[in-house]
Design a protein around this motif. Sequence first.
Motif, short mmCIF file in Angstrom:
data_model
loop_
_atom_site.label_atom_id
_atom_site.label_comp_id
_atom_site.label_asym_id
_atom_site.label_seq_id
_atom_site.Cartn_x
_atom_site.Cartn_y
_atom_site.Cartn_z
N GLU A 85 41.02 29.70 41.64
CA GLU A 85 40.09 29.72 42.61
C GLU A 85 40.58 30.52 43.88
O GLU A 85 39.54 31.36 44.58
N LEU A 88 39.61 34.07 43.35
CA LEU A 88 38.62 34.53 42.49
C LEU A 88 37.59 35.40 43.39
O LEU A 88 37.51 35.37 44.52
N TYR A 90 34.48 37.16 45.16
CA TYR A 90 33.36 36.51 45.65
C TYR A 90 32.00 37.27 45.15
O TYR A 90 32.14 38.52 45.21
N TRP A 92 31.81 34.92 42.52
CA TRP A 92 32.17 34.37 41.21
C TRP A 92 32.09 32.69 41.39
O TRP A 92 32.72 32.35 42.12
N ARG A 93 31.51 32.11 40.36
CA ARG A 93 31.56 31.01 40.19
C ARG A 93 32.75 30.31 39.46
O ARG A 93 33.23 31.11 38.46
N PRO A 94 33.53 29.43 39.87
CA PRO A 94 34.91 28.90 39.07
C PRO A 94 34.51 28.18 37.96
O PRO A 94 33.54 27.74 37.44
N THR A 96 35.24 25.28 34.88
CA THR A 96 35.14 23.97 35.13
C THR A 96 36.37 23.12 34.53
O THR A 96 36.65 23.53 33.38
N PRO A 102 44.48 21.93 38.87
CA PRO A 102 43.59 23.25 38.96
C PRO A 102 44.32 24.04 37.79
O PRO A 102 45.52 24.15 37.44
N ARG A 144 32.43 37.98 34.49
CA ARG A 144 31.94 36.86 35.64
C ARG A 144 31.14 35.88 34.95
O ARG A 144 31.42 34.51 35.16
N LEU A 173 42.09 38.91 38.76
CA LEU A 173 42.54 38.14 40.04
C LEU A 173 43.52 39.01 40.73
O LEU A 173 43.45 39.02 41.96
#
Length: 350
Positions: A85, A88, A90, A92-94, A96, A102, A144, A173
């Motif tokens: 994260e 990552l 911006y 973007w949603r991380p 789960t 992590p 994404r 990344l």
Amino acid sequence: MNGADRNLPALVEAAGPSATAVTLAMAQGSSTEVRCHGRLGRALSAPDCTPDTVFELGSVTKTFTALLLAAMAARGELTLNDPLELHLPYPWRPLTVRSGGPVRLLHLATHTAGLRRLPPGLLAGAVRAWCSNPYGAFGEQELREAVARTTVRSRPGSRYEYSNYGVALLGRLLAETGGAPYAELLTERIGRPLGLRTLTCAADAPNRAIGHRRGRALPPWRMPGLPGAGAVRASGADLLRFLRAHSGARRGESGGEGHGVLGAALREVQFPRLRLPGSGDEVCLVWNHRRAGGRDLFFHSGATRGFTVFVGFSPQTETAVAALANTGPTMDGRFLQAGYGVLTETAGNR
């Protein structure tokens, strides 16, 4: 040294009748050989295959992504233990994570992140082009969306599962942190310092061989959303330079880069990180590692629908081997086995 002349016919035979171009590049100490067979395509007017002929590298790309990761860590831009994260893009949603800590960059580079082989959503759009360009319609937006849809069900770092998705995400990344697209970052940080003139992700690279599958010519391989996993192209001569940089890093050579940031990175990617279950083999940063005859062997293979590539090196014996063919892989893996056989024989004779 005449190992390439002796071994090239066996590689041509292993490549099979679909291949029109085969290159074998070898090094022992300061001696190097690059031998080529055939032409860039089936037409009689097609140019001859040369040491500078460009081949699609498939998953050998991952070794370049690993070196880029290690180089950026050596420069202090990131650490191997950074959570995904942290780098990552911006907004973007991380992904789960169901249990454990992590997903870290190290997990992505060792196939232990808990990610599947392919990102969610890719297969649905790949069916029509499965035999030619299955990744071609999977771009930045699709990646994404895949990250946002991903749930990691096993504890990161607990289980090895080879993942194109994981290393492709790592490449994205690194591009975000480095402030440039993956292809540009690779050229600037790896290609230029090592003198790799043909290194590229461009599908229309000059002097490129035409890929074949079962005798049929294929369009250039495209991976717009996942370049860090398999979009790199290079010639046999440049692959040999890349491998010799690795094998010379422990002795402070590496084409003038044995010391400093890139030298540190070349050594870092060779450090074993985990042992594969039921095997004596180990995984480094992307590279596979095996002890044979008291020597360290580092190796990786790659394939696209129209190309097959094997690369490997042994630091103790100053040996490096790259075998490339412009035909897709076979089920029995005979071309890759032949390439590995050249590496073990050459390293054993040193």
